[in-house]
Write a protein that holds these residues in place. Structure first.
Motif, mmCIF file in Angstrom:
data_model
loop_
_atom_site.group_PDB
_atom_site.id
_atom_site.type_symbol
_atom_site.label_atom_id
_atom_site.label_comp_id
_atom_site.label_asym_id
_atom_site.label_seq_id
_atom_site.Cartn_x
_atom_site.Cartn_y
_atom_site.Cartn_z
ATOM 1 N N LEU A 46 0.738 -1.253 0.103
ATOM 2 C CA LEU A 46 -0.075 0.084 0.077
ATOM 3 C C LEU A 46 0.876 1.157 0.169
ATOM 4 O O LEU A 46 0.653 2.211 -0.748
ATOM 5 C CB LEU A 46 -0.877 -0.135 1.254
ATOM 6 N N ALA A 49 2.654 1.744 -3.254
ATOM 7 C CA ALA A 49 1.649 2.196 -4.159
ATOM 8 C C ALA A 49 1.388 3.410 -4.218
ATOM 9 O O ALA A 49 0.630 4.049 -4.973
ATOM 10 C CB ALA A 49 0.630 1.255 -4.243
ATOM 11 N N SER A 54 -4.480 4.017 -3.691
ATOM 12 C CA SER A 54 -3.929 2.821 -3.527
ATOM 13 C C SER A 54 -4.940 1.726 -3.232
ATOM 14 O O SER A 54 -4.670 0.493 -3.451
ATOM 15 C CB SER A 54 -2.705 2.787 -2.790
ATOM 16 N N ASP A 64 -7.731 -3.204 -6.692
ATOM 17 C CA ASP A 64 -7.456 -3.510 -5.284
ATOM 18 C C ASP A 64 -8.313 -3.299 -4.192
ATOM 19 O O ASP A 64 -7.984 -3.169 -3.096
ATOM 20 C CB ASP A 64 -5.926 -2.755 -4.742
ATOM 21 N N ARG A 69 -4.431 -5.545 0.354
ATOM 22 C CA ARG A 69 -4.301 -4.331 0.411
ATOM 23 C C ARG A 69 -5.621 -3.636 1.190
ATOM 24 O O ARG A 69 -5.264 -2.834 2.099
ATOM 25 C CB ARG A 69 -3.851 -3.176 -0.801
#
Length: 144
Positions: A46, A49, A54, A64, A69
């Motif tokens: 996370l 990203a 994210s 996602d 995540r």
């Protein structure tokens, strides 16, 4: 909030920390610690990203939204809310707000029961115990 030095039933100032509000706060801290351990890799994913954007919401952005995540995000987001709820319960205890204690107790009990039904191997059992503790304290008039 007024900061008043209070003592528990035994007269020991430390006994005031043995209360449903502090128990909820402890569950929140435990939730954060366990979340960082159990979701170590997804939390780093996370962060890598870029954090912002994210995790999708599952409706408008499905990126996602259902993976590790998202699970890490929602699990860890619960922790500060538990700490806040525990603090508010402590304020209600100190202010002798019987109605707030009853609502908090019944709410925790209901959330715990639903959570245990859906996910028996979980920490929702703590919600049942603390919810019962709150309802008992409210009904018995114990606020020390």
């Amino acid at each position: 909030m007024r900061f008043v030095r209070s003592v528990g039933i035994s007269g020991d100032p430390r006994a005031r920390f043995v209360s449903p509000g502090y128990a909820i706060m402890l569950v929140g801290v435990g939730h954060a610690i366990w979340g960082l351990i159990a979701y170590h890799d997804p939390v780093w994913d996370l962060i890598r990203a870029g954090f912002v954007g994210s995790v999708g919401d599952g409706i408008f952005d499905t990126t996602d939204a259902k993976g590790p995540r998202a699970a890490a995000f929602w699990f860890l987001l619960t922790a500060p809310f538990l700490v806040l709820a525990g603090y508010l319960v402590e304020v209600a205890i100190r202010d002798r707000d019987h109605h707030a204690l009853l609502v908090a107790g019944i709410s925790l009990l209901a959330i715990g029961l639903v959570g245990v039904a859906v996910m028996p191997a979980s920490g929702f059992w703590a919600g049942i115990g603390i919810g019962c503790w709150l309802v008992y304290r409210r009904r018995s008039g114990r606020h020390a």
